[in-house]
Design an enzyme around this catalytic site. Structure first.
Site, PDB file in Angstrom:
ATOM      1  N   GLU A 147       0.814  -1.216   0.000  1.00  0.00           N
ATOM      2  CA  GLU A 147       0.000   0.000   0.000  1.00  0.00           C
ATOM      3  C   GLU A 147       0.849   1.268   0.000  1.00  0.00           C
ATOM      4  O   GLU A 147       0.546   2.237  -0.693  1.00  0.00           O
ATOM      5  CB  GLU A 147      -0.930   0.006   1.222  1.00  0.00           C
ATOM      6  CG  GLU A 147      -1.935   1.140   1.231  1.00  0.00           C
ATOM      7  CD  GLU A 147      -2.943   1.018   0.112  1.00  0.00           C
ATOM      8  OE1 GLU A 147      -2.905   1.860  -0.814  1.00  0.00           O
ATOM      9  OE2 GLU A 147      -3.762   0.086   0.132  1.00  0.00           O
ATOM     10  N   VAL A 150       2.425   3.716  -3.151  1.00  0.00           N
ATOM     11  CA  VAL A 150       1.711   4.736  -3.930  1.00  0.00           C
ATOM     12  C   VAL A 150       0.813   5.532  -2.988  1.00  0.00           C
ATOM     13  O   VAL A 150      -0.012   4.960  -2.280  1.00  0.00           O
ATOM     14  CB  VAL A 150       0.854   4.097  -5.053  1.00  0.00           C
ATOM     15  CG1 VAL A 150       0.198   5.183  -5.901  1.00  0.00           C
ATOM     16  CG2 VAL A 150       1.700   3.175  -5.929  1.00  0.00           C
ATOM     17  N   GLY A 204      12.722  19.460   3.828  1.00  0.00           N
ATOM     18  CA  GLY A 204      12.734  18.003   3.876  1.00  0.00           C
ATOM     19  C   GLY A 204      11.724  17.352   2.955  1.00  0.00           C
ATOM     20  O   GLY A 204      11.490  16.147   3.024  1.00  0.00           O
ATOM     21  N   LYS A 222       5.326   4.835  -9.458  1.00  0.00           N
ATOM     22  CA  LYS A 222       3.994   4.716  -8.862  1.00  0.00           C
ATOM     23  C   LYS A 222       2.930   4.449  -9.932  1.00  0.00           C
ATOM     24  O   LYS A 222       2.027   3.634  -9.724  1.00  0.00           O
ATOM     25  CB  LYS A 222       3.668   5.990  -8.082  1.00  0.00           C
ATOM     26  CG  LYS A 222       4.561   6.194  -6.872  1.00  0.00           C
ATOM     27  CD  LYS A 222       4.383   7.577  -6.265  1.00  0.00           C
ATOM     28  CE  LYS A 222       5.274   7.779  -5.047  1.00  0.00           C
ATOM     29  NZ  LYS A 222       5.204   9.158  -4.524  1.00  0.00           N
TER      30      LYS A 222
END
Length: 333
Positions: A147, A150, A204, A222
């Site tokens: 899971e 993506v 970040g 993805k």
């Protein structure tokens, strides 16, 4: 039921997963009857292995104070296992891969052949070897869950794999990379590309080497995974990817004048995946670290799923949800 876990990768995501396992231990026991016993943790410096279970609070302290698990020499022996040796040598039910190891598919296969289920947030193994990995998992009757590869913890994979079972997916249009959305959003405010990228790195949001994001590689991985789940196996080498490095301030401005925004959009159709900057409006015009997928099916029509596509807690949500799902599958619940 107690479930023995090997954790490979103890960077930001690995530590976020460990914190969830500590903080929600009582919840998992009460809600699902599950206890997770982490029997090994690996980082680049080595592997700590304790069959009776590792103290996760102590592991976090060592990593955060010394930067590496190999500093934990007083209480634990640190082994120089390769990932393949780690999954072969130790007794565990689940292997959790939160590394960035592009060759992890090899030891994923090894783990499955050793009778261990896999949970991963690591994208390249699936983007290049989905058919082989899922085939081995099905052959071995073991969970292979991903899971968090993506949209972090936003459950687009779960929806495609488990919920739309009577639907035929026609197309998926999605914005899947938070770094490029941040940069393009800043450009809409008049900040030039280079400065927007520096800001993303300072916050970040972007890596020190941002090429995977700005060249579209991350979104491409993805999108490839979404195709594999919705339509069947394809590899990253078969798709078309263009990043945002050539998007100009003028293009961003002209899109705004037309009431639109430029976003890095993945279009996924059967046998055809492409990632490129496009002018969009409506659901695809996300901002901040949001990701969105618009799934078009024959029965349901258009389904929009939107949520955080980055962040440590959000990614840990996807990983830990898969751990619970896999553990319940192993128990037959």
């Amino acid at each position: 039921m107690e479930v023995k876990v090997q954790l490979l990768g103890f960077g930001n995501v690995g530590r976020a997963v460990a914190r969830v396992l500590i903080e929600k231990k009582a919840f998992f026991k009460r809600r699902y009857g599950l206890t997770f016993r982490v029997v090994s943790i690996s980082d680049r410096s080595g592997t700590v292995w304790l069959p009776e279970g590792i103290d996760l609070r102590e592991a976090l302290l060592i990593k955060e104070n010394f930067g590496k698990l190999s500093a934990w020499t007083n209480d634990y022996e640190v082994y120089n296992f390769s990932p393949r040796e780690a999954v072969r040598e130790m007794d565990a039910d689940l292997v959790v891969d939160v590394t960035n190891d592009k060759n992890a598919w090899e030891w994923h296969l090894e783990a499955l052949r050793e009778g261990k289920g896999i949970i991963t947030s690591n994208k390249p193994p699936l983007a290049f070897h989905y058919g082989e990995l899922i085939g081995e998992a099905e052959h071995s009757d073991l969970p292979y869950l991903f899971e968090a590869t993506v949209m972090a913890g936003t459950p687009v994979i779960g929806i495609l794999r488990e919920n739309l079972l009577g639907d035929t997916v026609k197309r998926i249009r999605a914005v899947l990379n938070a770094t490029t959305t941040f940069i393009l959003s800043r450009m809409e405010q008049g900040v030039d590309f280079e400065r927007a990228l520096r800001q993303a790195q300072e916050l970040g949001i972007a890596e020190r080497d941002p090429s995977g994001d700005i060249l579209g590689i991350d979104a491409g991985y993805k999108a490839t995974i979404l195709h594999c789940v919705a339509f069947g196996p394809i590899t990253y080498d078969e798709i078309v990817v263009r990043g945002i490095t050539e998007v100009t301030a003028g293009e961003v401005e002209r899109a705004l004048v037309r009431g639109k925004r430029i976003r890095l959009v993945a279009t996924v159709e059967e046998g055809n995946v492409r990632v490129s900057p496009e002018e969009v409006s409506g659901p695809l015009a996300v901002s901040s670290n949001e990701n969105v997928a618009v799934i078009e099916t024959d029965l349901l029509g258009e389904l929009v799923i939107k949520g955080a596509g980055a962040g440590l807690k959000e990614t840990a949500s996807g990983v830990v949800s898969d751990m619970v799902k896999a553990a319940l599958g192993l128990t037959g619940a």
